[in-house]
Design a protein around this motif. Structure first.
Motif, PDB file in Angstrom:
ATOM      1  N   ALA A 105       0.680  -1.211  -0.070  1.00 60.91           N
ATOM      2  CA  ALA A 105      -0.058   0.111  -0.040  1.00 60.91           C
ATOM      3  C   ALA A 105       1.037   1.279   0.077  1.00 60.91           C
ATOM      4  CB  ALA A 105      -0.911  -0.021   1.181  1.00 60.91           C
ATOM      5  N   CYS A 106       0.705   2.187  -1.007  1.00 64.48           N
ATOM      6  CA  CYS A 106       1.152   3.382  -0.959  1.00 64.48           C
ATOM      7  C   CYS A 106       0.437   4.304   0.294  1.00 64.48           C
ATOM      8  CB  CYS A 106       0.751   4.238  -2.327  1.00 64.48           C
ATOM      9  SG  CYS A 106       2.019   3.442  -3.474  1.00 64.48           S
ATOM     10  N   GLN A 107       1.192   5.318   0.732  1.00 58.49           N
ATOM     11  CA  GLN A 107       0.658   6.232   1.844  1.00 58.49           C
ATOM     12  C   GLN A 107      -0.127   7.304   0.963  1.00 58.49           C
ATOM     13  OE1 GLN A 107       3.048   7.853   4.999  1.00 58.49           O
ATOM     14  NE2 GLN A 107       4.723   6.867   4.005  1.00 58.49           N
ATOM     15  N   SER A 108      -1.494   7.297   1.637  1.00 58.73           N
ATOM     16  CA  SER A 108      -2.313   8.201   1.017  1.00 58.73           C
ATOM     17  C   SER A 108      -2.237   9.941   0.953  1.00 58.73           C
ATOM     18  CB  SER A 108      -3.714   7.920   1.346  1.00 58.73           C
ATOM     19  OG  SER A 108      -4.181   6.350   1.018  1.00 58.73           O
ATOM     20  N   ALA A 109      -2.596  10.503   0.154  1.00 59.23           N
ATOM     21  CA  ALA A 109      -2.674  12.024   0.245  1.00 59.23           C
ATOM     22  C   ALA A 109      -3.818  12.661  -0.453  1.00 59.23           C
ATOM     23  CB  ALA A 109      -1.339  12.622  -0.474  1.00 59.23           C
ATOM     24  N   GLY A 110      -4.706  13.344   0.153  1.00 61.92           N
ATOM     25  CA  GLY A 110      -6.088  13.640  -0.222  1.00 61.92           C
ATOM     26  C   GLY A 110      -6.740  12.624  -1.072  1.00 61.92           C
ATOM     27  N   PRO A 111      -7.140  13.028  -2.336  1.00 60.85           N
ATOM     28  CA  PRO A 111      -7.971  11.682  -2.669  1.00 60.85           C
ATOM     29  C   PRO A 111      -7.200  10.800  -3.489  1.00 60.85           C
ATOM     30  CG  PRO A 111      -7.493  13.774  -4.589  1.00 60.85           C
ATOM     31  CD  PRO A 111      -7.196  14.069  -3.066  1.00 60.85           C
ATOM     32  N   PHE A 112      -5.524  11.009  -3.362  1.00 65.78           N
ATOM     33  CA  PHE A 112      -4.607   9.914  -4.361  1.00 65.78           C
ATOM     34  C   PHE A 112      -4.166   8.788  -3.144  1.00 65.78           C
ATOM     35  CE2 PHE A 112      -4.244  14.181  -6.136  1.00 65.78           C
ATOM     36  CZ  PHE A 112      -4.677  13.894  -7.306  1.00 65.78           C
ATOM     37  N   SER A 113      -4.498   7.694  -3.865  1.00 64.16           N
ATOM     38  CA  SER A 113      -4.151   6.451  -2.999  1.00 64.16           C
ATOM     39  C   SER A 113      -3.894   5.331  -4.010  1.00 64.16           C
ATOM     40  CB  SER A 113      -5.092   5.979  -1.901  1.00 64.16           C
ATOM     41  OG  SER A 113      -6.448   5.784  -2.579  1.00 64.16           O
ATOM     42  N   GLY A 114      -3.856   4.134  -3.477  1.00 66.97           N
ATOM     43  CA  GLY A 114      -3.241   2.868  -4.110  1.00 66.97           C
ATOM     44  C   GLY A 114      -2.415   2.019  -3.670  1.00 66.97           C
ATOM     45  N   ASN A 115      -2.078   0.838  -4.360  1.00 67.01           N
ATOM     46  CA  ASN A 115      -0.933  -0.097  -4.060  1.00 67.01           C
ATOM     47  C   ASN A 115       0.113   0.016  -5.123  1.00 67.01           C
ATOM     48  OD1 ASN A 115      -2.472  -1.159  -1.924  1.00 67.01           O
ATOM     49  ND2 ASN A 115      -3.042  -2.893  -2.951  1.00 67.01           N
ATOM     50  N   MET A 116       1.333  -0.053  -4.774  1.00 70.64           N
ATOM     51  CA  MET A 116       2.409  -0.015  -5.430  1.00 70.64           C
ATOM     52  C   MET A 116       2.526  -0.827  -6.758  1.00 70.64           C
ATOM     53  SD  MET A 116       6.500  -0.098  -4.640  1.00 70.64           S
ATOM     54  CE  MET A 116       6.479   0.788  -3.292  1.00 70.64           C
ATOM     55  N   VAL A 117       2.863  -0.367  -7.811  1.00 71.61           N
ATOM     56  CA  VAL A 117       3.170  -0.984  -9.045  1.00 71.61           C
ATOM     57  C   VAL A 117       4.548  -1.491  -9.277  1.00 71.61           C
ATOM     58  CG1 VAL A 117       2.785  -1.337 -11.728  1.00 71.61           C
ATOM     59  CG2 VAL A 117       1.021  -0.191 -10.344  1.00 71.61           C
ATOM     60  N   VAL A 118       5.156  -2.720  -9.591  1.00 77.00           N
ATOM     61  CA  VAL A 118       6.484  -2.867  -9.631  1.00 77.00           C
ATOM     62  C   VAL A 118       6.920  -3.413 -11.164  1.00 77.00           C
ATOM     63  CG1 VAL A 118       6.656  -3.559  -7.146  1.00 77.00           C
ATOM     64  CG2 VAL A 118       6.232  -5.254  -8.807  1.00 77.00           C
ATOM     65  N   SER A 119       8.044  -3.204 -11.511  1.00 76.82           N
ATOM     66  CA  SER A 119       8.384  -3.799 -12.758  1.00 76.82           C
ATOM     67  C   SER A 119       9.306  -5.074 -12.223  1.00 76.82           C
ATOM     68  CB  SER A 119       9.199  -2.679 -13.679  1.00 76.82           C
ATOM     69  OG  SER A 119      10.395  -2.058 -12.844  1.00 76.82           O
ATOM     70  N   MET A 120       9.562  -5.963 -13.075  1.00 80.25           N
ATOM     71  CA  MET A 120      10.445  -7.164 -12.837  1.00 80.25           C
ATOM     72  C   MET A 120      11.435  -7.495 -13.753  1.00 80.25           C
ATOM     73  SD  MET A 120      11.133 -10.526 -13.633  1.00 80.25           S
ATOM     74  CE  MET A 120       9.765 -11.054 -14.518  1.00 80.25           C
ATOM     75  N   ARG A 121      12.751  -7.674 -13.233  1.00 84.54           N
ATOM     76  CA  ARG A 121      13.739  -8.046 -14.370  1.00 84.54           C
ATOM     77  C   ARG A 121      14.455  -9.165 -13.829  1.00 84.54           C
ATOM     78  NH1 ARG A 121      12.854  -3.059 -13.788  1.00 84.54           N
ATOM     79  NH2 ARG A 121      12.574  -1.553 -15.569  1.00 84.54           N
ATOM     80  N   PRO A 122      14.370 -10.522 -14.689  1.00 79.35           N
ATOM     81  CA  PRO A 122      15.312 -11.603 -13.830  1.00 79.35           C
ATOM     82  C   PRO A 122      16.615 -11.547 -14.127  1.00 79.35           C
ATOM     83  CG  PRO A 122      14.353 -11.854 -16.256  1.00 79.35           C
ATOM     84  CD  PRO A 122      13.824 -10.696 -16.008  1.00 79.35           C
ATOM     85  N   LEU A 123      17.356 -11.732 -12.749  1.00 84.36           N
ATOM     86  CA  LEU A 123      18.881 -11.603 -12.879  1.00 84.36           C
ATOM     87  C   LEU A 123      19.366 -12.696 -12.160  1.00 84.36           C
ATOM     88  CD1 LEU A 123      18.887  -7.910 -11.789  1.00 84.36           C
ATOM     89  CD2 LEU A 123      19.243  -8.715 -14.127  1.00 84.36           C
ATOM     90  N   SER A 124      20.738 -12.989 -12.423  1.00 81.76           N
ATOM     91  CA  SER A 124      21.434 -13.888 -11.401  1.00 81.76           C
ATOM     92  C   SER A 124      21.544 -13.325 -10.362  1.00 81.76           C
ATOM     93  CB  SER A 124      22.763 -14.365 -12.212  1.00 81.76           C
ATOM     94  OG  SER A 124      23.382 -12.925 -12.282  1.00 81.76           O
ATOM     95  N   VAL A 125      21.973 -14.244  -9.304  1.00 82.12           N
ATOM     96  CA  VAL A 125      22.327 -13.546  -7.855  1.00 82.12           C
ATOM     97  C   VAL A 125      23.585 -12.569  -8.057  1.00 82.12           C
ATOM     98  CG1 VAL A 125      23.287 -14.346  -5.740  1.00 82.12           C
ATOM     99  CG2 VAL A 125      21.546 -15.778  -6.818  1.00 82.12           C
ATOM    100  N   ALA A 126      24.306 -12.840  -8.770  1.00 84.58           N
ATOM    101  CA  ALA A 126      25.584 -11.808  -8.638  1.00 84.58           C
ATOM    102  C   ALA A 126      25.127 -10.584  -9.488  1.00 84.58           C
ATOM    103  CB  ALA A 126      26.623 -12.417  -9.618  1.00 84.58           C
ATOM    104  N   HIS A 127      24.395 -10.731 -10.562  1.00 82.45           N
ATOM    105  CA  HIS A 127      23.978  -9.450 -11.038  1.00 82.45           C
ATOM    106  C   HIS A 127      22.548  -8.460 -10.372  1.00 82.45           C
ATOM    107  CE1 HIS A 127      25.111 -10.917 -15.272  1.00 82.45           C
ATOM    108  NE2 HIS A 127      25.926 -10.165 -14.849  1.00 82.45           N
TER     109      HIS A 127
END
Length: 235
Positions: free
Chosen positions: A122-144
């Motif tokens: 959950a994002c912290q709300s401010a006035g009328p703005f709220s919602g959950n975080m969207v994320v982007s994903m990249r597959p990587l090795s452990v070292a990377h």
């Protein structure tokens, strides 16, 4: 396009909502890092370059009462003298740094959009703005993965270090093979999914706010600025 230059997610809305949106971004700096903000009615931010926000994005997305409607080539017919726009950090900039460090990015190799997901964070709300975080994903090795954390920590203006890696279910993603936005990206043996806060989050906040009218960039059509990615570490 324009390798090496900072690209921005944009949000434009009436001045009456600008302070609450700015506070939403300040409370949620990982997904919503502000690089530039205009004064009411101004159509550019000198820090970002010489442009007209009404015409110089490749494509725009119109939101009416919180719902995305038309995609537009310019927004001159919608622009009002009290409107404020925000330039928000975009992952294209930290991807440039990762590639320069020799870290391969699967979606670029496969000429796809990055995979993006809704989460239970959950994002912290401010006035009328709220919602959950969207994320982007990249597959990587452990070292990377370790190296990407080190590199991206230097760039808080474009989402900074990853917010999670490993089990997607820990952040509310039930099926990693079904992204909510973008394209499915292959995860190979020995790789782990690495998740960054994503600039789609403000669009979720606009949906929740249901304000009469707002405009963002269309997906994948960010504002290209005159800033170089290397300058971000000093912002």
């Amino acid at each position: 396009m324009c390798d090496g230059y900072v690209q921005c997610n944009i949000v434009a809305l009436p001045e009456a909502y600008a302070a609450d949106f700015a506070r939403f971004c300040a409370l949620n700096p990982k997904p919503c890092p502000i690089i530039g903000q205009s004064n009411p009615g101004e159509t550019n931010v000198p820090l970002l370059g010489d442009f007209d926000i009404r015409t110089d994005c490749p494509k725009y997305q119109l939101f009416v009462d919180g719902s995305p409607t038309a995609e537009l080539q310019d927004i001159r017919d919608y622009w009002q003298e009290d409107w404020v726009f925000f330039g928000l950090g975009c992952s294209f900039s930290f991807e440039d740094a990762l590639l320069q460090a020799g870290i391969p990015l699967r979606h670029i190799e496969q000429d796809r959009n990055v995979a993006m997901y809704n989460t239970n964070i959950a994002c912290q709300s401010a006035g009328p703005f709220s919602g959950n975080m969207v994320v982007s994903m990249r597959p990587l090795s452990v070292a990377h993965t370790i190296r990407s954390i080190q590199i991206c920590s230097r760039f808080p203006a474009v989402h900074g270090a990853p917010i999670h890696f490993g089990n997607p279910k820990d952040i509310g993603i039930d099926d990693i093979n079904k992204p909510d936005y973008g394209d499915k990206v292959e995860i190979r043996e020995g790789e782990i999914p690495v998740f960054w806060a994503c600039g789609v989050t403000p669009q979720q906040a606009l949906r929740a706010a249901k304000i009469p009218c707002a405009i963002t960039h269309a997906p994948g059509h960010m504002l290209v600025t005159d800033l170089r990615n290397a300058e971000l570490a000093t912002l």
